[in-house]
Write an enzyme that holds these catalytic residues in place. Structure first.
Site, PDB file in Angstrom:
ATOM      1  N   LYS A   1     108.911 -86.857  85.953  1.00  9.01           N
ATOM      2  CA  LYS A   1     108.771 -85.754  84.987  1.00  9.01           C
ATOM      3  C   LYS A   1     110.108 -85.035  84.817  1.00  9.01           C
ATOM      4  CE  LYS A   1     103.944 -84.380  85.681  1.00  9.01           C
ATOM      5  NZ  LYS A   1     103.120 -83.372  86.334  1.00  9.01           N
TER       6      LYS A   1
ATOM      7  N   GLU B   1      97.614 -93.679  93.574  1.00  9.80           N
ATOM      8  CA  GLU B   1      98.374 -92.427  93.578  1.00  9.80           C
ATOM      9  C   GLU B   1      98.220 -91.701  94.921  1.00  9.80           C
ATOM     10  OE1 GLU B   1      97.447 -89.728  90.317  1.00  9.80           O
ATOM     11  OE2 GLU B   1      99.520 -89.090  90.178  1.00  9.80           O
TER      12      GLU B   1
ATOM     13  N   HIS C   1      90.188-116.565  83.178  1.00 10.67           N
ATOM     14  CA  HIS C   1      90.937-117.462  82.307  1.00 10.67           C
ATOM     15  C   HIS C   1      92.389-117.009  82.208  1.00 10.67           C
ATOM     16  CE1 HIS C   1      87.228-119.537  80.944  1.00 10.67           C
ATOM     17  NE2 HIS C   1      86.706-118.373  81.360  1.00 10.67           N
TER      18      HIS C   1
HETATM   19  O1  PA5 Z   1      95.576 -86.825  90.361  1.00 11.28           O
HETATM   20  C1  PA5 Z   1      96.390 -86.013  89.930  1.00 11.28           C
HETATM   21  O2  PA5 Z   1      96.583 -84.925  90.478  1.00 11.28           O
HETATM   22  C2  PA5 Z   1      97.194 -86.320  88.689  1.00 11.28           C
HETATM   23  O3  PA5 Z   1      96.913 -87.604  88.231  1.00 11.28           O
HETATM   24  C3  PA5 Z   1      96.897 -85.298  87.603  1.00 11.28           C
HETATM   25  O4  PA5 Z   1      95.536 -85.292  87.339  1.00 11.28           O
HETATM   26  C4  PA5 Z   1      97.670 -85.605  86.313  1.00 11.28           C
HETATM   27  O5  PA5 Z   1      99.036 -85.652  86.570  1.00 11.28           O
HETATM   28  C5  PA5 Z   1      97.381 -84.545  85.252  1.00 11.28           C
HETATM   29  O6  PA5 Z   1      97.713 -83.285  85.717  1.00 11.28           O
HETATM   30  P1  PA5 Z   1      97.213 -81.967  84.990  1.00 11.28           P
HETATM   31  O7  PA5 Z   1      95.757 -81.871  85.119  1.00 11.28           O
HETATM   32  O8  PA5 Z   1      97.920 -80.862  85.714  1.00 11.28           O
HETATM   33  O9  PA5 Z   1      97.638 -82.048  83.547  1.00 11.28           O
END
Ligand code: PA5
Length: 542
Positions: free
Chosen positions: A530, A393, A414
């Site tokens: 989203k 990410e 495997h």
């Molecule tokens: O690393 C990140 O910023 C994301 O993976 C968030 O943690 C994830 O989208 C969850 O977001 P939130 O804590 O606002 O619900």
């Protein structure tokens, strides 16, 4: 001398050293090195030649301690040998080496043993000119520390280990103690960075099959109707508490999950009693969870503005679930602090986190754009998931990045192991997360009938067998598959090590992403999915 006898001697030397270092734990032994082992041809006796760091007094105390423990050492040694008998041991001071060499050798090992993380680059196949990166690394290190790079306002994780809110950590402990007392199951709701860190730490430290009570259940990582039905059914007849974690306070998966579980808890316990069974971790101002806490009086913990989701395991996001699982969060914080000190170093030649980042960069340049994280511990599976998120990410944007994948061995030897070794593997490199000394182990049993032909492993420890699988695979993937392998060895799988490793990877990732030229701290693509989903769901616009 027969090859067999030579092999036995070298096995005894290696295995005894491990037993003395990791099991004997007698302070009188001090810093010892086994220089040589001589075994009689009938395997009855072994002379073990040792030297010690320090003055003559240390030699005498050390050799006495070893000879006092020789019964125990022999019995431990017998579990690691495949010989028909284990020789009786006699420890002797070795005067054959000159003092200088002796001390140098011992010091080298002491330094290595002190290392929480060991980066081994012996199998990356190509040469890397680390010095050529020295200036760039210094420049980026400064950017990370001063928060002057893209997304620099989210570099709060570098100072947090020393500036965290101590009072809040005490409140975390109190809330956790209460929830532990009143619950059979504590449900942690959150997604992405708001759950992966806590899950990986809990699995690594306690084991995913741990039967410790209360049980920690993670929820809110899908919209699957079946998953929710099964989770809610599972809670029937058990006392339940909830922890909802969302920095934005508006992530749909987490909000939906919280509604489902909150209604469930309120139905079972009533609104008043539910208040003591619910805790929230969220932003100090933004989002819908904060006003909910104000209205209902739920325990609330803050995710600092300057720490993003993927780095938030070191905040209440990770600490509260860990404390609920009975993990010593002070120890976790100590691990983070020590690692932060260790890797606060802009010199590429002595900072392994940065070296790892440079190696990744070199891999990518040579077309190896896919990194496979490899573990031989099923309880490290979630740690791999956490790494996938941290690197994937953070780096995967602007058409750039290394695609991270994970395999758990030997299971995946495997399945994907074949591809990695002999498939279209010019695009791959592997990073093995090796646990040097797992805390738990067991012995493979002897069987009188041996009708499964497995007695050749009797008396061996399962972890030793696991290590041979790792070493055999490493050789196959590197020699036959020509796939570069980075080996990152963690000293063990304790809470301290887990924290130490997590911070190591924070540092490596930040360096790696800035080298790549991307902002490590945003995730613009996630917003697009989203918004598309909101449109399909008919979410009202504000
Ligand atoms: O690393 C990140 O910023 C994301 O993976 C968030 O943690 C994830 O989208 C969850 O977001 P939130 O804590 O606002 O619900």
């Amino acid at each position: 001398m027969s090859i067999h006898l030579k092999r036995v001697e070298s096995l005894i030397k290696k295995n005894l050293m491990e037993i003395i270092t990791y099991k004997l734990k007698d302070p009188n032994v001090g810093f010892v090195a086994i220089n040589d082992v001589k075994v009689s041809s009938d395997l009855s006796y072994a002379k073990v030649f040792c030297s010690f760091l320090g003055s003559k007094n240390y030699n005498e105390a050390g050799i006495k301690a070893l000879n006092n423990a020789k019964g125990y050492l022999r019995s431990e040694l017998s579990k690691t040998l495949d010989t028909r008998k284990t020789p009786e041991l006699s420890f002797i001071i070795d005067d054959s080496l000159d003092q200088g060499r002796k001390i140098e050798g011992i010091l080298k090992r002491v330094i290595k043993e002190d290392k929480m993380i060991n980066l081994n680059l012996d199998n990356i196949i190509q040469d890397v000119d680390f010095e050529a990166y020295a200036d760039k690394v210094k420049e980026i290190d400064l950017m990370i520390n001063e928060g002057t790079g893209a997304g620099g306002e989210f570099c709060g994780w570098t100072s947090w280990p020393f500036e965290y809110d101590k009072e809040e950590v005490e409140r975390i402990k109190k809330t956790a103690a209460r929830l532990r007392e009143i619950s059979d199951v504590i449900v942690i709701m959150g997604i992405g960075g708001s759950y992966l860190g806590a899950k990986s730490a809990i699995d690594m430290i306690k084991g995913h099959l741990s039967e410790d009570k209360p049980e920690i259940m993670f929820a809110g990582i899908s919209f699957s109707g079946r998953e929710y039905r099964h989770q809610l059914q599972y809670l029937e007849g058990k006392d339940v508490s909830l922890i909802c974690i969302s920095k934005s306070g508006s992530t749909t998966e987490t909000s939906a999950c919280f509604r489902l579980f909150r209604q469930y808890v309120e139905k079972r316990y009533g609104k008043q009693e539910s208040i003591r069974r619910i805790a929230i971790v969220t932003d100090k101002q933004k989002g819908l969870l904060k006003p909910l806490c104000d209205e209902w009086g739920y325990d609330r913990f803050v995710i600092p503005d300057e720490i993003g989701g993927r780095f938030s395991v070191i905040t209440p996001v990770g600490l509260l679930p860990m404390a609920c699982a009975g993990i010593d969060i002070d120890e976790f914080i100590r691990g983070i602090q020590d690692s932060a000190k260790k890797y606060d170093n802009s010199d590429i030649m002595s900072n392994d986190a940065y070296k790892y980042a440079v190696v990744r960069n070199e891999m990518m340049k040579s077309g190896r754009t896919n990194e496979v994280y490899v573990t031989y511990e099923p309880d490290m599976d979630s740690f791999g998931e956490w790494l996938k998120q941290l690197f994937g990410e953070s780096e995967g944007k602007d058409g750039k990045g290394i695609f991270p994948a994970t395999i758990v061995c030997t299971r995946d030897l495997h399945s994907l192991g074949q591809f990695i070794q002999q498939g279209n593997n010019q695009i791959l490199f592997e990073t093995v997360l090796n646990i040097e000394n797992p805390v738990e182990d067991m012995e493979f049993p002897y069987d009188q009938d041996n009708d499964d032909n497995m007695n050749y492993l009797s008396g061996r420890s399962l972890n030793w067998i696991n290590k041979q699988a790792f070493m055999g695979t490493l050789k196959a993937h590197v020699e036959d598959g020509k796939v570069p392998n980075v080996v990152i060895s963690l000293k063990d799988d304790t809470c301290y090590s887990c924290a130490y490793a997590m911070y190591f990877f924070f540092k490596a990732l930040a360096m790696s992403a800035y080298m790549l030229g991307v902002n490590p701290f945003d995730q613009p693509g996630v917003e697009i999915y989203k918004n598309n989903m909101y449109e399909l769901l008919g979410k009202p616009k504000k």
